[in-house]
Design a protein around this motif. Structure first.
Motif, PDB file in Angstrom:
ATOM      1  N   GLY A 296      -3.694  15.796  -8.765  1.00 55.14           N
ATOM      2  CA  GLY A 296      -2.270  15.532  -8.967  1.00 55.14           C
ATOM      3  C   GLY A 296      -1.527  16.767  -9.446  1.00 55.14           C
ATOM      4  O   GLY A 296      -0.425  17.069  -8.987  1.00 55.14           O
ATOM      5  N   GLU A 297      -2.123  17.495 -10.376  1.00 50.43           N
ATOM      6  CA  GLU A 297      -1.515  18.729 -10.867  1.00 50.43           C
ATOM      7  C   GLU A 297      -1.438  19.784  -9.773  1.00 50.43           C
ATOM      8  O   GLU A 297      -0.452  20.519  -9.676  1.00 50.43           O
ATOM      9  CB  GLU A 297      -2.299  19.272 -12.062  1.00 50.43           C
ATOM     10  CG  GLU A 297      -2.102  18.465 -13.320  1.00 50.43           C
ATOM     11  CD  GLU A 297      -0.653  18.465 -13.788  1.00 50.43           C
ATOM     12  OE1 GLU A 297      -0.018  19.546 -13.835  1.00 50.43           O
ATOM     13  OE2 GLU A 297      -0.148  17.379 -14.097  1.00 50.43           O
ATOM     14  N   ARG A 298      -2.476  19.860  -8.955  1.00 51.31           N
ATOM     15  CA  ARG A 298      -2.459  20.829  -7.857  1.00 51.31           C
ATOM     16  C   ARG A 298      -1.351  20.502  -6.872  1.00 51.31           C
ATOM     17  O   ARG A 298      -0.604  21.384  -6.440  1.00 51.31           O
ATOM     18  CB  ARG A 298      -3.810  20.856  -7.137  1.00 51.31           C
ATOM     19  CG  ARG A 298      -3.824  21.838  -5.967  1.00 51.31           C
ATOM     20  CD  ARG A 298      -5.135  21.875  -5.245  1.00 51.31           C
ATOM     21  NE  ARG A 298      -5.443  20.584  -4.666  1.00 51.31           N
ATOM     22  CZ  ARG A 298      -6.554  20.325  -3.994  1.00 51.31           C
ATOM     23  NH1 ARG A 298      -7.462  21.257  -3.843  1.00 51.31           N
ATOM     24  NH2 ARG A 298      -6.764  19.142  -3.491  1.00 51.31           N
ATOM     25  N   ALA A 299      -1.197  19.224  -6.526  1.00 46.04           N
ATOM     26  CA  ALA A 299      -0.142  18.808  -5.596  1.00 46.04           C
ATOM     27  C   ALA A 299       1.237  19.133  -6.172  1.00 46.04           C
ATOM     28  O   ALA A 299       2.128  19.597  -5.447  1.00 46.04           O
ATOM     29  CB  ALA A 299      -0.262  17.322  -5.292  1.00 46.04           C
ATOM     30  N   ALA A 300       1.428  18.905  -7.456  1.00 44.87           N
ATOM     31  CA  ALA A 300       2.704  19.212  -8.102  1.00 44.87           C
ATOM     32  C   ALA A 300       2.966  20.717  -8.077  1.00 44.87           C
ATOM     33  O   ALA A 300       4.100  21.151  -7.840  1.00 44.87           O
ATOM     34  CB  ALA A 300       2.720  18.674  -9.522  1.00 44.87           C
ATOM     35  N   ALA A 301       1.944  21.519  -8.335  1.00 37.64           N
ATOM     36  CA  ALA A 301       2.102  22.965  -8.336  1.00 37.64           C
ATOM     37  C   ALA A 301       2.455  23.486  -6.946  1.00 37.64           C
ATOM     38  O   ALA A 301       3.304  24.356  -6.795  1.00 37.64           O
ATOM     39  CB  ALA A 301       0.830  23.644  -8.850  1.00 37.64           C
ATOM     40  N   VAL A 302       1.827  22.917  -5.925  1.00 35.64           N
ATOM     41  CA  VAL A 302       2.121  23.316  -4.549  1.00 35.64           C
ATOM     42  C   VAL A 302       3.550  22.934  -4.200  1.00 35.64           C
ATOM     43  O   VAL A 302       4.301  23.719  -3.610  1.00 35.64           O
ATOM     44  CB  VAL A 302       1.103  22.685  -3.559  1.00 35.64           C
ATOM     45  CG1 VAL A 302       1.558  22.853  -2.130  1.00 35.64           C
ATOM     46  CG2 VAL A 302      -0.274  23.296  -3.763  1.00 35.64           C
ATOM     47  N   ALA A 303       3.974  21.725  -4.576  1.00 35.84           N
ATOM     48  CA  ALA A 303       5.335  21.278  -4.302  1.00 35.84           C
ATOM     49  C   ALA A 303       6.346  22.177  -5.014  1.00 35.84           C
ATOM     50  O   ALA A 303       7.375  22.528  -4.439  1.00 35.84           O
ATOM     51  CB  ALA A 303       5.513  19.823  -4.725  1.00 35.84           C
ATOM     52  N   ASP A 304       6.057  22.551  -6.255  1.00 44.43           N
ATOM     53  CA  ASP A 304       6.953  23.443  -6.998  1.00 44.43           C
ATOM     54  C   ASP A 304       7.047  24.814  -6.324  1.00 44.43           C
ATOM     55  O   ASP A 304       8.120  25.400  -6.247  1.00 44.43           O
ATOM     56  CB  ASP A 304       6.479  23.624  -8.437  1.00 44.43           C
ATOM     57  CG  ASP A 304       6.760  22.410  -9.307  1.00 44.43           C
ATOM     58  OD1 ASP A 304       7.524  21.526  -8.866  1.00 44.43           O
ATOM     59  OD2 ASP A 304       6.197  22.356 -10.417  1.00 44.43           O
ATOM     60  N   ALA A 305       5.934  25.309  -5.839  1.00 39.56           N
ATOM     61  CA  ALA A 305       5.906  26.613  -5.196  1.00 39.56           C
ATOM     62  C   ALA A 305       6.669  26.607  -3.872  1.00 39.56           C
ATOM     63  O   ALA A 305       7.227  27.620  -3.464  1.00 39.56           O
ATOM     64  CB  ALA A 305       4.466  27.066  -4.973  1.00 39.56           C
TER      65      ALA A 305
END
Length: 52
Positions: A40-49
């Motif tokens: 979940g954190e990885r998906a959020a980080a990718v979306a933010d990027a």
């Protein structure tokens, strides 16, 4: 997951207890809970990027 890797790491006792309680509440193993939260954190980080 195509390939799995094993790691060993240390957690503070209070964080371990909290994660174990969350895993139990979500009917997951502790390992599955940690993987779920990291994904979940990885998906959020990718979306933010990707956002402008």
């Amino acid at each position: 997951m195509d390939e799995e890797k094993r790691i060993t790491f240390r957690l503070p006792a209070d964080l371990h207890a909290w994660l174990a309680a969350q895993a139990k509440a979500n009917r997951r193993s502790l390992n599955s809970e940690i993987v779920y939260r990291l994904e979940g954190e990885r998906a959020a980080a990718v979306a933010d990027a990707e956002s402008p």
